[in-house]
Design a protein around this motif. Structure first.
Motif, mmCIF file in Angstrom:
data_model
loop_
_atom_site.group_PDB
_atom_site.id
_atom_site.type_symbol
_atom_site.label_atom_id
_atom_site.label_comp_id
_atom_site.label_asym_id
_atom_site.label_seq_id
_atom_site.Cartn_x
_atom_site.Cartn_y
_atom_site.Cartn_z
ATOM 1 N N LYS A 92 0.813 -1.206 0.000
ATOM 2 C CA LYS A 92 0.000 0.000 0.000
ATOM 3 C C LYS A 92 0.849 1.260 0.000
ATOM 4 O O LYS A 92 0.379 2.341 -0.367
ATOM 5 C CB LYS A 92 -0.919 0.010 1.216
ATOM 6 N N VAL B 241 1.753 6.725 -0.696
ATOM 7 C CA VAL B 241 0.307 6.521 -0.590
ATOM 8 C C VAL B 241 -0.396 7.307 -1.693
ATOM 9 O O VAL B 241 -1.332 6.809 -2.337
ATOM 10 C CB VAL B 241 -0.208 6.938 0.804
ATOM 11 N N LYS C 6 0.059 5.523 -4.962
ATOM 12 C CA LYS C 6 -0.848 4.369 -5.046
ATOM 13 C C LYS C 6 -2.248 4.819 -5.439
ATOM 14 O O LYS C 6 -2.899 4.200 -6.294
ATOM 15 C CB LYS C 6 -0.878 3.653 -3.697
#
Length: 236
Positions: free
Chosen positions: A172, A208, A211
């Motif tokens: 993640k 993050v 992603k």
């Protein structure tokens, strides 16, 4: 710095130049008040074993108010087979230093950026593992960091296991102590958040965000770095 020759061409076994241009990989090292650790880090980076289809250059970003690490970089210049460049970023904060790596990579027309902390030592095949052909389609690839603890181990410490995740497992987020990522993240507008100052967490936020933008993140256990636990952090 910008006089780096981007007209690099891979040579065939016969020694003749081909029309295939190797991909440029910038290895960024941000440093602050760690001269001995920086030397050890650079010593490991200048001995990296890489394939002929990539052109590696090391960029050291000095985050002290006045230039200091340039002397250390100059020590390696005459002896390293891998070009090494020095950048001074006086704005205090690791996010600013890491952004200096990103901007330098853009100027160098790099295809990939790898990052390692100045208190880490990379195994000789670290970069080769991060740039393995099987992972070239993966925008973000995080390696494995091994902590080196004193013997005996502090009673509170729980050492990491080498195989905490499966090879190629999706993630993640990622962290800049051992990672390589595509320049496409930078071209998409991603930067490290300098508003976080000295609080940390800017690398987690960066990846993050990547992603969420659709950039895949994976992890490999084969790209290994070693970090010696700091004595100041070994108190209860």
């Amino acid at each position: 710095l910008m006089e780096i020759k981007l007209e690099v061409r891979r040579r065939s076994p016969s020694g003749e130049k081909t029309n295939m241009q190797p991909q440029i990989v910038v290895v960024g090292v941000c440093t602050y008040k760690r001269p001995n650790m920086l030397r050890a880090c650079l010593d490991s980076l200048t001995q990296q074993l890489v394939s002929p289809d990539i052109f590696v250059t090391i960029v050291v970003v000095d985050n002290e108010p006045t230039p200091v690490a340039d002397v250390i970089v100059d020590e390696f210049g005459p002896i390293t087979p891998i070009p090494i460049y020095y950048v001074h970023e006086p704005i205090r904060g690791i996010a600013a230093a890491r952004n200096a790596v990103l901007e330098t990579a853009l100027d160098m027309e790099a295809a990939w950026i790898a990052m390692i902390d100045d208190d880490e030592v990379a195994e000789p095949d670290w970069l080769a593992a991060l740039m393995a052909e099987k992972y070239r389609s993966v925008p973000v690839l995080m390696g494995w960091q091994e902590m080196v603890y004193p013997d005996p181990l502090p009673f509170w410490a729980v050492p990491k296991t080498k195989r905490a995740v499966e090879e190629g497992q999706g993630m993640k987020t990622a962290y800049t102590n051992n990672v390589r990522f595509s320049i496409d993240l930078v071209k998409a507008g991603l930067r490290f958040n300098e508003a976080l100052g000295l609080m940390g967490g800017e690398d987690n936020e960066f990846f993050v965000s990547a992603k969420k933008m659709g950039f895949e993140i994976k992890r490999t256990n084969k790209a290994i770095t070693h970090e010696k636990a700091h004595s100041g952090r070994l108190t209860y």
